[in-house]
Design a protein around this motif. Structure first.
Motif, PDB file in Angstrom:
ATOM      1  N   ASN A  27       0.816  -1.209   0.000  1.00  0.00           N
ATOM      2  CA  ASN A  27       0.000   0.000   0.000  1.00  0.00           C
ATOM      3  C   ASN A  27       0.849   1.258   0.000  1.00  0.00           C
ATOM      4  O   ASN A  27       0.578   2.216  -0.733  1.00  0.00           O
ATOM      5  CB  ASN A  27      -0.928   0.001   1.220  1.00  0.00           C
ATOM      6  N   ASN A  30       2.612   1.751  -3.396  1.00  0.00           N
ATOM      7  CA  ASN A  30       1.700   2.114  -4.477  1.00  0.00           C
ATOM      8  C   ASN A  30       1.131   3.513  -4.319  1.00  0.00           C
ATOM      9  O   ASN A  30       0.832   4.184  -5.311  1.00  0.00           O
ATOM     10  CB  ASN A  30       0.564   1.097  -4.571  1.00  0.00           C
ATOM     11  N   ARG A  31       0.970   3.971  -3.080  1.00  0.00           N
ATOM     12  CA  ARG A  31       0.383   5.297  -2.850  1.00  0.00           C
ATOM     13  C   ARG A  31       1.420   6.420  -2.824  1.00  0.00           C
ATOM     14  O   ARG A  31       1.053   7.588  -2.868  1.00  0.00           O
ATOM     15  CB  ARG A  31      -0.375   5.293  -1.523  1.00  0.00           C
ATOM     16  N   ASP A  33       3.947   9.108  -4.063  1.00  0.00           N
ATOM     17  CA  ASP A  33       4.033   9.870  -5.304  1.00  0.00           C
ATOM     18  C   ASP A  33       5.427   9.715  -5.921  1.00  0.00           C
ATOM     19  O   ASP A  33       6.413  10.250  -5.411  1.00  0.00           O
ATOM     20  CB  ASP A  33       3.740  11.345  -5.009  1.00  0.00           C
ATOM     21  N   THR A 336      -5.783  12.337   2.714  1.00  0.00           N
ATOM     22  CA  THR A 336      -5.741  11.150   1.866  1.00  0.00           C
ATOM     23  C   THR A 336      -4.534  10.294   2.239  1.00  0.00           C
ATOM     24  O   THR A 336      -3.632  10.726   2.966  1.00  0.00           O
ATOM     25  CB  THR A 336      -5.642  11.522   0.385  1.00  0.00           C
ATOM     26  N   TYR A 337      -4.508   9.094   1.709  1.00  0.00           N
ATOM     27  CA  TYR A 337      -3.400   8.173   1.977  1.00  0.00           C
ATOM     28  C   TYR A 337      -2.070   8.798   1.533  1.00  0.00           C
ATOM     29  O   TYR A 337      -1.080   8.804   2.273  1.00  0.00           O
ATOM     30  CB  TYR A 337      -3.650   6.872   1.234  1.00  0.00           C
ATOM     31  N   ALA A 338      -2.049   9.343   0.295  1.00  0.00           N
ATOM     32  CA  ALA A 338      -0.824   9.948  -0.225  1.00  0.00           C
ATOM     33  C   ALA A 338      -0.415  11.158   0.603  1.00  0.00           C
ATOM     34  O   ALA A 338       0.773  11.376   0.861  1.00  0.00           O
ATOM     35  CB  ALA A 338      -1.017  10.340  -1.691  1.00  0.00           C
TER      36      ALA A 338
END
Length: 365
Positions: A27, A30-31, A33, A336-338
């Protein structure tokens, strides 16, 4: 123009929570940037061998892509670790480590100590907070001294058990009684934990827990809901709303957490206003007592009578698809996750810069 930050996501490790770490790493990787950071996965095998994967510029489909076996050229654990330090971290540009190893040899201060010696900034709690937060006995002793309510507990060492098994059981039945929970002192994700209703179950549970640690903890059962809060920050931490999993009563074991696939988050948890504020105060107090930095998830029991017991802290909470920590912040302020990853990296750089201002040599007056 500022150089792009090289972020090394370290995952896996010699821990019973190896598989959970892989889910968190998937996770996070993938998240993150890839336009802001050069992202490098660093896999530690179950035998402690460090494996450097190429820079990541695409999304990963599964945790299978994160695992790679060690080869003869990697040598032993020390050689592979040295190879990573001297090759990858010696490259030009700023570097930061994002540890996502849950449990021993990653969340317990050992990895953090190595990074301190290497003078590399890293996400999350430092050596003291990691070690004290991971050891359930030490954690409880610190919180007891500050008056934070907890369930009754006793510790037991392996050598005591091997020498005085019957006497230990007698003492535990007098002080803790049934039902109770037996847990390894240094582990998470409900691994090695069993609920006991009688002596036969206690004997089995103690033997099982000692497979994972030389020190275990036995706790009186608190009949109530498990409520979780997330804390974020360094010197001025902030606390999220409270959350809980809507689930059937009973022990929340590893299978129910990660494999059953039917968890439902309830955020915010349904609590009276006075309880919400008290939980928040206890969470921030616990964070400061451990000198937390970056992040921490703090778990409580709340009984039907409104009693609060701090259960444990998690100094490196999960970031899996069903993990509470990122979900709590999304529901609290829309992070958000990012964005959460960016905040954690920023906090790590802030804490590292503070440490660089410390003078280590003698200064004449």
């Amino acid at each position: 123009m500022n150089e792009i930050l090289n972020v090394h996501v370290v995952y896996g490790g010699k821990s019973a929570e190896h598989e959970v770490s892989l889910k968190t790493a998937l996770n996070v990787l993938n998240r993150m940037d890839k336009r802001k950071y050069n992202v490098y996965p660093v896999y530690i095998t179950r035998h402690g061998i460090w494996r450097m994967l190429p820079r990541l510029d695409h999304a990963l489909a599964s945790t299978a892509e994160l695992e790679t076996e060690a080869g003869p050229a990697d040598g032993n654990a020390a050689a592979s670790m040295g190879n990573w330090l001297t090759r990858r971290l010696a490259e030009n540009g700023p570097h930061l480590v994002f540890p996502v190893i849950h449990g021993t040899c990653g969340e317990d201060g050992t990895l953090q100590g190595m990074l301190e010696l290497a003078d590399v900034p890293y996400v999350g709690n430092g050596v003291l907070a990691s070690a004290a937060g991971m050891d359930k006995v030490m954690m409880k002793r610190i919180f007891t001294g500050a008056g934070i309510p907890q369930v009754e507990y006793e510790q037991l060492l392996r050598h005591e058990w091997e020498q005085r098994e019957t006497a230990c059981c007698d003492a535990l039945e007098r002080t803790i009684g049934y039902p109770c929970y037996v847990k390894p002192a240094n582990l998470g994700s409900s691994i090695g934990i069993r609920r006991c209703a009688d002596r036969d179950e206690l004997l089995l549970a103690i033997g099982h827990a000692f497979r994972y640690d030389r020190k275990i903890i036995i706790e009186k059962e608190a009949a109530g809901r498990e409520v979780q809060l997330a804390v974020l920050g360094n010197d001025r931490p902030i606390c999220s709303v409270a959350g809980e999993f809507a689930r059937e009563p009973g022990f929340f074991d590893y299978y129910k957490k990660y494999e059953a696939g039917n968890l439902v988050q309830r955020i915010p948890a349904q609590l009276a206003g006075s309880l919400r504020e008290q939980l928040r105060e206890y969470a921030l107090q616990a964070y400061r007592l451990l000198d937390g930095s970056g992040l921490m998830r703090i778990d409580f029991f709340v009984t039907d009578q409104g009693e609060i017991y701090l259960n444990e802290v998690n100094t490196l909470p999960g970031f899996t698809p069903i993990s509470m920590f990122p979900a709590l912040w999304e529901k609290t302020d829309g992070t958000t996750y990012a964005e959460l990853i960016d905040k954690l990296i920023g906090l790590a750089l802030e804490r590292h810069e503070q440490k660089r201002k410390i003078r280590y040599g003698r200064e004449d007056v």
